[in-house]
Design a protein around this motif. Sequence first.
Motif, short mmCIF file in Angstrom:
data_model
loop_
_atom_site.label_atom_id
_atom_site.label_comp_id
_atom_site.label_asym_id
_atom_site.label_seq_id
_atom_site.Cartn_x
_atom_site.Cartn_y
_atom_site.Cartn_z
N THR A 231 0.95 -1.07 0.01
CA THR A 231 -0.05 0.04 0.04
C THR A 231 0.90 1.13 -0.08
OG1 THR A 231 -1.84 -1.12 1.17
CG2 THR A 231 -1.72 1.38 1.32
N THR B 155 -11.11 2.10 -0.79
CA THR B 155 -10.36 0.72 -0.89
C THR B 155 -9.66 0.59 -2.15
OG1 THR B 155 -12.03 -0.31 0.47
CG2 THR B 155 -10.46 -1.87 -0.64
N GLY C 262 -7.46 -1.50 -5.00
CA GLY C 262 -7.81 -2.86 -5.59
C GLY C 262 -6.57 -3.83 -5.96
N ASN C 263 -6.82 -4.40 -7.21
CA ASN C 263 -5.78 -5.42 -7.25
C ASN C 263 -4.46 -4.76 -7.99
OD1 ASN C 263 -7.61 -6.92 -6.83
ND2 ASN C 263 -8.25 -7.84 -8.81
N ARG D 297 -1.36 -8.57 -5.22
CA ARG D 297 -2.46 -8.33 -3.91
C ARG D 297 -3.39 -8.04 -4.59
NH1 ARG D 297 -2.68 -2.19 -1.81
NH2 ARG D 297 -3.76 -2.06 -3.74
N LYS E 175 -8.17 -8.31 -4.11
CA LYS E 175 -9.14 -7.91 -3.19
C LYS E 175 -10.49 -9.01 -3.82
CE LYS E 175 -7.48 -4.41 -1.03
NZ LYS E 175 -7.52 -4.31 0.48
N GLU F 190 -14.43 -10.13 -3.19
CA GLU F 190 -15.68 -9.84 -2.75
C GLU F 190 -16.37 -11.08 -2.27
OE1 GLU F 190 -17.24 -5.70 -4.94
OE2 GLU F 190 -17.78 -7.66 -5.58
N THR G 165 -15.40 -8.09 1.92
CA THR G 165 -14.51 -8.20 0.75
C THR G 165 -13.05 -8.88 1.93
OG1 THR G 165 -13.14 -5.82 1.56
CG2 THR G 165 -14.79 -6.14 -0.22
N SER G 166 -12.29 -9.47 1.05
CA SER G 166 -10.95 -10.22 1.69
C SER G 166 -9.86 -9.82 0.80
CB SER G 166 -11.10 -11.70 1.59
OG SER G 166 -12.17 -11.95 2.51
N SER G 167 -8.65 -9.58 1.57
CA SER G 167 -7.54 -9.46 0.77
C SER G 167 -6.62 -10.52 0.92
CB SER G 167 -6.76 -8.09 1.58
OG SER G 167 -7.34 -6.89 1.60
#
Length: 203
Positions: free
Chosen positions: A60, A77, A79-80, A94, A96, A98, A178-180
């Motif tokens: 990030t 948030t 995103g990818n 990385r 994301k 849903e 959501t999950s990371s």
Amino acid sequence: MTVQIPQGYRVNAQGHMVPESQIKPIDLIRDDLVQNVVTAARQQQQALAAFKLLAMNEVTDFVDLSAEAYDVKYGGTKGNVTLMSFDGRYKLVRAKGEHRVFDERIQAAKTLIDACINRWSENVNDHIKALVDHAFRVKKQGRIDVNQVLSLRQLDIDDDQWNEAMDAIADSIQVTGTSSYLRLYERNSDDSYRQIPLDIAKL
């Protein structure tokens, strides 16, 4: 409230205090083995969680740093994103994801689809019937698989009632969270990328 276990006792599966002198030696050894492995696994789990948090924060921070070069600020948030090492050997992804579920409108969609199939009963392909039944099958968790149902929308069927059912499917989708995800890849000799496993089952 945590119950204090007196010295020389162990708690059995029924929750009873049992003196170790009344437990078979092999059962004591088995218990020690399981407890030790689980304790070590908990420590590894915490280490992985700390690693994920650190890596996610670093990604990030880097994305923000890269954006600053273009006077861009991201809102909400992020995103990818895919980052490559300079030599191309490593790739960091990385992602994301849903969590999606259907609300009560999915039942209306299923009713409309069933009506279509009944209306087409003389001409409909049996494969479409099987596809619909499979798509609306309830999983072990008691939920309908979102991706399976959405696959029905890829069928090119020119029918007003069918299209109404497809609209009902789209309207019934609810995002519950959501999950990371963090995935690491290493390039093979054939230039394909192999994921570096962090799942114990894949080691």
